[in-house]
Design an enzyme around this catalytic site. Structure first.
Site, PDB file in Angstrom:
ATOM      1  N   GLN A 108      12.383  -2.531  -9.325  1.00 60.92           N
ATOM      2  CA  GLN A 108      12.425  -2.197  -7.902  1.00 60.92           C
ATOM      3  C   GLN A 108      13.492  -3.058  -7.216  1.00 60.92           C
ATOM      4  OE1 GLN A 108       9.140  -3.695  -5.424  1.00 60.92           O
ATOM      5  NE2 GLN A 108       8.756  -1.612  -4.774  1.00 60.92           N
ATOM      6  N   GLY A 109      14.533  -2.450  -6.675  1.00 64.91           N
ATOM      7  CA  GLY A 109      15.632  -3.193  -6.052  1.00 64.91           C
ATOM      8  C   GLY A 109      15.498  -3.224  -4.540  1.00 64.91           C
ATOM      9  N   TYR A 110      14.664  -4.097  -4.051  1.00 68.69           N
ATOM     10  CA  TYR A 110      14.458  -4.218  -2.604  1.00 68.69           C
ATOM     11  C   TYR A 110      15.018  -5.534  -2.054  1.00 68.69           C
ATOM     12  CZ  TYR A 110      11.156  -0.233  -2.274  1.00 68.69           C
ATOM     13  OH  TYR A 110      10.566   1.002  -2.263  1.00 68.69           O
ATOM     14  N   SER A 111      14.530  -6.675  -2.565  1.00 69.31           N
ATOM     15  CA  SER A 111      14.845  -7.977  -1.963  1.00 69.31           C
ATOM     16  C   SER A 111      16.317  -8.329  -2.114  1.00 69.31           C
ATOM     17  CB  SER A 111      13.993  -9.069  -2.619  1.00 69.31           C
ATOM     18  OG  SER A 111      12.624  -8.828  -2.404  1.00 69.31           O
TER      19      SER A 111
ATOM     20  N   GLU B 153       1.853   0.998  -3.794  1.00 69.16           N
ATOM     21  CA  GLU B 153       1.822  -0.337  -4.372  1.00 69.16           C
ATOM     22  C   GLU B 153       0.545  -1.063  -3.991  1.00 69.16           C
ATOM     23  OE1 GLU B 153       5.270  -2.579  -3.356  1.00 69.16           O
ATOM     24  OE2 GLU B 153       4.821  -4.201  -4.752  1.00 69.16           O
TER      25      GLU B 153
ATOM     26  N   GLU C 118       3.368 -13.693   6.208  1.00 71.81           N
ATOM     27  CA  GLU C 118       3.816 -13.550   7.602  1.00 71.81           C
ATOM     28  C   GLU C 118       4.026 -12.073   7.955  1.00 71.81           C
ATOM     29  OE1 GLU C 118       5.021 -15.616   5.396  1.00 71.81           O
ATOM     30  OE2 GLU C 118       4.816 -17.639   6.231  1.00 71.81           O
TER      31      GLU C 118
END
Length: 393
Positions: free
Chosen positions: A121-124, A240, A371
């Site tokens: 998964q390429g998110y961050s 998820e 957060e």
């Protein structure tokens, strides 16, 4: 053979036999290692125990979601490893089934079902934390209709093992925040993709940095419409936090039971024991809340709904409660806590506790920080004003 008409009974029988075979090759303490998880993934695929709820015309078994939930809980109670391709099974596959074209489903679902194509998964991205809407990785459309991808992803789970990556990419340079993003399916072997594994606090390598340098992505590898990436990513996040989360809650309950046994066996003065038992009871109460939350989420999923705000609350409660359990177990180890997770061969029980403690430090960060989860709860449940600070988006 796992029959659909007696699925759970057959699956339970198979599970016992399969885990015995797996344990002959990998100790239970090594369940988190990539080699063990890859073997388990292969065994599940070979036995047709993935794609349980997919439509039959897509290679699935069309079983009810309630059966999928029961199977996942059964696996977790047997302490089965997490399959190496669980990101694809639990997050990408349902997203593909909902948003993918017929061509995309035909191309990608068989590789997930058969275990031949691992996904990440390429998110961050660096300096963006959990703020997905500040994605800087960009893709520009070329004259041939394809996209040219440039950027940098980080903390990509099993990025160094994956054959494919689903990534959130900014395709409209004028777009701000969550606007102008697209959801791309990127070949990790394409020219211009560079992967650098990251060594973690535990000494293991589960994450990687991924660099995209003029990577050409064919137009038919954009999932959904151009600019629809945020909506698709949010839908994927709902998956998820649904069934995918159940094994983590079962593991938390098992670790709590271990903590109770460890405290009962610990040599501590009576006055100190009273304090520790009071602390333990507060964690037991938190775990009951987590179980109540996950049951509520699973009831919604089984009814065909998405977890919504309950998923964010569950992730927040689970991650912080698990850290409390691991901190408590580490304290009870005493001097043995100085051993690192690499002492697994000489001191397996202590090393396993240290490893889980170190790993748990990341759990209030991955899949959205505490957060972020608190902001979601505050805004959507309590009706508080939108946060304009560092965690605003």
């Amino acid at each position: 053979m796992i029959r659909t008409s007696h699925f759970l009974d057959d699956a339970a029988t198979w599970l016992g036999e399969a885990l015995t075979l797996l344990r002959a090759q990998h100790a239970e303490a090594a369940s988190h290692t990539p080699s063990c998880r890859q073997d388990w993934n292969r065994m599940l695929c070979d036995t047709d125990l993935v794609a349980l709820t997919w439509p039959e015309d897509r290679g699935g078994r069309a079983l009810p979601t309630a059966t999928l939930i029961a199977f996942h809980e059964m696996c977790a109670r047997h302490r089965a490893p997490q399959p190496i391709n669980s990101i694809a099974h639990a997050i990408l596959a349902p997203t593909l089934l909902m948003f993918g074209t017929s061509e995309q489903k035909a191309r990608f679902l068989p590789g997930i079902r058969n275990g031949t194509e691992i996904w990440c998964q390429g998110y961050s991205e660096p300096r963006t934390g959990s703020d997905l809407s500040s994605v800087r990785t960009r893709a520009a459309r070329q004259s041939n209709g394809h996209w040219l991808l440039n950027g940098h992803k980080i903390w990509t789970t099993q990025g160094h093992l994956a054959k494919w990556c689903f990534a959130l990419v900014r395709t409209d340079p004028a777009g701000v925040a969550h606007r102008g993003l697209s959801f791309m399916l990127v070949d990790m072997q394409a020219p211009g993709v560079r992967v650098e594994p990251i060594r973690q606090l535990t000494g293991e390598t589960d994450y990687a940095e991924v660099f995209f340098e003029n990577v050409e992505v064919p137009a038919n590898q954009v999932l959904g419409a151009e600019g629809e990436g945020w909506r698709i990513a949010m839908a994927a996040a709902e998956y998820e936090r649904g069934v995918y989360f159940l094994p983590r809650v079962v593991m938390l309950e098992q670790e709590l039971a271990q903590l109770q046994d460890e405290l009962a066996a610990a040599a501590v003065p009576p006055a100190e024991r009273h304090v520790l038992e009071h602390r333990l009871q507060s964690i037991v109460d938190l775990c009951r809340v987590v179980r109540s939350r996950v049951d509520k989420v699973l009831d919604a999923v089984a009814a065909g709904e998405t977890p919504g705000i309950e998923g964010a609350m569950l992730k927040l409660l689970w991650s912080e409660t698990r850290q409390q359990v691991q901190e408590f177990r580490l304290e009870l180890l005493g001097e043995s806590a100085l051993l690192g997770p690499e002492a697994i061969d000489s001191h397996p029980e202590s090393a396993a506790v240290v490893r889980e403690f170190l790993w748990s430090r990341a759990e209030t960060i991955v899949a959205g920080t505490s957060e972020i989860q608190r902001n979601i709860v505050a805004e959507r449940t309590l009706g508080l004003p939108k946060d304009r600070g560092a965690h605003a988006k």
